[in-house]
Design an enzyme around this catalytic site. Structure first.
Site, PDB file in Angstrom:
ATOM      1  N   LYS A 293       0.893  -1.227   0.057  1.00 15.57           N
ATOM      2  CA  LYS A 293      -0.043   0.021   0.121  1.00 15.57           C
ATOM      3  C   LYS A 293       0.961   1.236  -0.080  1.00 15.57           C
ATOM      4  CE  LYS A 293      -2.005  -1.157   3.923  1.00 15.57           C
ATOM      5  NZ  LYS A 293      -1.315  -2.423   4.246  1.00 15.57           N
TER       6      LYS A 293
ATOM      7  N   ARG B 121      -0.337  -9.069  13.063  1.00 12.88           N
ATOM      8  CA  ARG B 121      -1.081  -8.011  12.243  1.00 12.88           C
ATOM      9  C   ARG B 121      -1.805  -8.536  10.935  1.00 12.88           C
ATOM     10  NH1 ARG B 121       4.237  -5.407  10.600  1.00 12.88           N
ATOM     11  NH2 ARG B 121       2.817  -4.022   9.037  1.00 12.88           N
TER      12      ARG B 121
ATOM     13  N   ARG C 133      11.212  -1.673  10.982  1.00 15.49           N
ATOM     14  CA  ARG C 133      10.265  -1.496  11.657  1.00 15.49           C
ATOM     15  C   ARG C 133      10.036  -2.462  12.903  1.00 15.49           C
ATOM     16  NH1 ARG C 133       5.170   0.116   8.139  1.00 15.49           N
ATOM     17  NH2 ARG C 133       3.951  -1.100   9.732  1.00 15.49           N
TER      18      ARG C 133
ATOM     19  N   ARG D 253      12.060  -5.847   4.168  1.00 16.31           N
ATOM     20  CA  ARG D 253      11.661  -4.523   4.410  1.00 16.31           C
ATOM     21  C   ARG D 253      12.575  -3.447   5.194  1.00 16.31           C
ATOM     22  NH1 ARG D 253       5.855  -1.999   5.269  1.00 16.31           N
ATOM     23  NH2 ARG D 253       6.060  -2.984   7.383  1.00 16.31           N
TER      24      ARG D 253
ATOM     25  N   ARG E 274      -9.729   1.130   8.521  1.00 13.96           N
ATOM     26  CA  ARG E 274      -9.417  -0.479   8.622  1.00 13.96           C
ATOM     27  C   ARG E 274     -10.270  -0.929   9.664  1.00 13.96           C
ATOM     28  NH1 ARG E 274      -3.445   0.384   8.615  1.00 13.96           N
ATOM     29  NH2 ARG E 274      -2.332  -1.623   9.057  1.00 13.96           N
TER      30      ARG E 274
END
Ligand code: AP5
Ligand code: MG
Length: 210
Positions: free
Chosen positions: A13, A167, A156, A123, A88
């Site tokens: 996203k 998540r 992160r 990431r 969300r």
């Protein structure tokens, strides 16, 4: 264009929002980036958000709705925007509607959980401007340095594998029902994740008729 990007954590996203924000010349509002900045700066919202973000849970609706309402009232949102990571939950989507916001499209990037878990380990994120990179699929020009603002890239805190799994569970339970919510309003478009960022961009552009 008022566009909502839906998708699991790590679906791409943020990456696609940045690309289409430049292409359409409209801002991206990323609730994740806003919350991380608040946490970094130790603001009251940041202090409230930390325990939720770090355990892979959603921050309470009231907090997020307040942040987004304030942001959407800023002048740069007058000609449209991309919402990355908001709504969300169904109450968040209803809150947008009750503010009189009519979106053009809710676009969902569809990725399997297995691909997500593999992908998140690579990431790298800019703590200053929020840009996302990937060690293999989207490496920065200089190792460990943000292409956009020059800050040192970090991993992160919520990208630890057990938090990614939490998540994903939160996504399936609380966010995925938004697909039916927007489908019922004739606003849902879905795009299958592609093996590269560029190919996914092309699919999204096709779905949006750009
Ligand atoms: P948020 O920051 O929104 O995180 P998320 O939804 O979990 O999504 P991510 O940012 O992890 O992934 P992404 O889809 O942006 O993927 P990216 O482009 O980076 O939210 C974090 C937390 O904040 C939440 O858990 C919650 O606690 C809280 N929060 C935020 N909003 C909230 C709300 N509205 N209500 C309540 N709580 C809220 O891509 C991932 C990686 O893959 C990158 O490395 C990228 O380079 C790579 N990549 C992307 N596409 C491809 C591709 N096609 N092929 C190969 N690699 C790719
Ligand atoms: Mg993101």
């Amino acid at each position: 264009m008022k566009l909502i990007l839906l998708g699991a954590p790590g679906a791409g996203k943020g990456t696609q929002a940045e690309i289409f924000s430049k292409r359409l010349n409209i801002p991206t509002i990323s609730t994740g980036n806003i919350l991380r900045a608040a946490m970094k700066n130790g603001t009251p919202v940041g202090l409230q958000a930390r325990e939720y973000v770090e355990s892979g849970k959603l921050v309470p609706d009231a907090v997020v709705i307040g942040i987004v309402q304030e942001r959407l009232a800023e002048p740069d949102c007058a000609d449209g925007y991309i919402l990355d990571g908001m709504p969300r939950t169904i109450p968040q989507a209803e809150a947008l509607e009750s503010c009189g916001i009519e979106i053009d499209c809710a676009l969902s990037i569809e990725v399997s959980d297995d691909v997500i878990i593999e992908r998140m380990s690579g990431r790298r994120t800019c703590p200053d401007c929020g840009a996302s990179f990937h060690v293999r699929s989207n490496p920065p020009k200089q190792d460990g340095v943000c292409d956009l603002c020059g800050a040192a890239l970090t991993i992160r805190a919520d990208d630890a594998p057990e938090t990614v799994r939490a998540r994903l569970a939160t996504y399936h339970q609380e966010t995925e029902p938004l697909k039916a919510f927007y489908a019922a309003r004739g606003k849902l478009k879905t795009v299958d994740n592609q093996p590269t960022i560029e190919a996914t961009t092309a699919e999204i552009a096709r779905a949006l008729g750009l």
